[in-house]
Write an enzyme that holds these catalytic residues in place. Sequence first.
Site, mmCIF file in Angstrom:
data_model
loop_
_atom_site.group_PDB
_atom_site.id
_atom_site.type_symbol
_atom_site.label_atom_id
_atom_site.label_comp_id
_atom_site.label_asym_id
_atom_site.label_seq_id
_atom_site.Cartn_x
_atom_site.Cartn_y
_atom_site.Cartn_z
ATOM 1 N N HIS A 1 3.108 2.687 2.232
ATOM 2 C CA HIS A 1 3.960 2.988 3.055
ATOM 3 C C HIS A 1 4.989 1.915 4.172
ATOM 4 C CE1 HIS A 1 -0.710 2.479 3.957
ATOM 5 N NE2 HIS A 1 -0.184 1.041 4.712
ATOM 6 N N CYS B 1 3.254 6.617 7.461
ATOM 7 C CA CYS B 1 4.742 6.761 7.161
ATOM 8 C C CYS B 1 5.317 6.617 6.059
ATOM 9 C CB CYS B 1 5.548 6.294 8.257
ATOM 10 S SG CYS B 1 7.689 6.705 8.425
ATOM 11 N N ASN C 1 0.759 -1.623 -0.064
ATOM 12 C CA ASN C 1 -0.505 0.401 0.172
ATOM 13 C C ASN C 1 1.345 1.689 -0.345
ATOM 14 O OD1 ASN C 1 -2.438 -1.397 0.099
ATOM 15 N ND2 ASN C 1 -2.543 -1.547 2.440
#
Length: 377
Positions: free
Chosen positions: A283, A318, A281
Amino acid sequence: MAAISSIRLQFPRNLNDSRKRNTSFHAPCNITNVFNNKRTFLSVTASCSDNPRKMDTASRVNVNGIHVAEAPLQAGRLAKESAADEAIVTSLRGRFVEDKFVFRQIFVIRSYEIGPDKTATMETLMNFLQETALNHVTSSGIGGEGFGATREMSLRKLIWVVTRIQLQVQKYNKWGDEIEVDTWVDAAGKNGMRRDWIIRDHYTKEIITRATSTWVIMNRQTRRLSKIPEEVKQELVPFYLNRLAVPTEEVDCEKIDKLTDDTAERIRSGLAPRWNDMDANQHVNNVKYIGWILESVPIEVLEHYNMTSMTLEYRRECTQSNIVESMTCPTASVLESNNNSKNRKPDLQYTHLLRLQHDKADVVRARTEWNFKQNQQ
């Protein structure tokens, strides 16, 4: 898997039991299609029959919509070896038990999954949980194109994101040990899903880890939270099981305090994600956060204590361009050297924070508990 913020952990207590069932284990044999709610769920197992005629051919089956052609098998001894190999592969890939409500997968702890003390690490356990959850969705027949997303979620460009996860570890198994991981799902409040896990020793059936987590849905493109569409709920409801891996009285629902430069005892800066730390995805994989948290834990604690409990509260995503700081502060020290009770209080407790280095925004808050290794022997 993803992780985001501003979601409070909700664990349903009084759920409608009429839509849930707890059923006893039925040992499946051969490859069987289980029909439920007009959907086909594949329970893949293998029979080690002594009758070679039963192993002459493999039946034609559809696995998640993909046709598997009939393939001849050797008779006699080779057929038995093939059946045994198939049983091993089936166990490693996972299978449904308890009438498809629980998904079970077996793992062997590899040499690269252990730490200096030759036991599995917390990251290894988290990877087992994540792998079992993803295979649960894939094997259910409702898996879509996304990373753990259902078909209806994929059509709407939706993904799952974890908001909170709690693990309780009784012991860390050694290199070469075989463990089995059970996982199941249930509703969490009006707009979330709870996923639980239990890890057992494969042979003794001793419970070695319990874990529970809360998930919500995010739009893959806008990165905003979304309500669970009714079509997605209808996909999930047949799998809901009203069972708690972590007893209600042991669920860590307390708010995790935010550390600051003044309250943190140790700060480790300059932690940068690598390309291989990113998940499907785009991240940082949530397992990576555990390693970053441990970067600011004193080495003496890592050497002489075992982490027996961890609660992670995910606050925001993040990405690879972010630089992270790891912060740790002890919150309790209740040494009880003469207390050998299994339910004794932790010897050490820490509060942790991972934050973005450039703007100090929270990424993950965490709380860990530790017991002296000799006290656990």
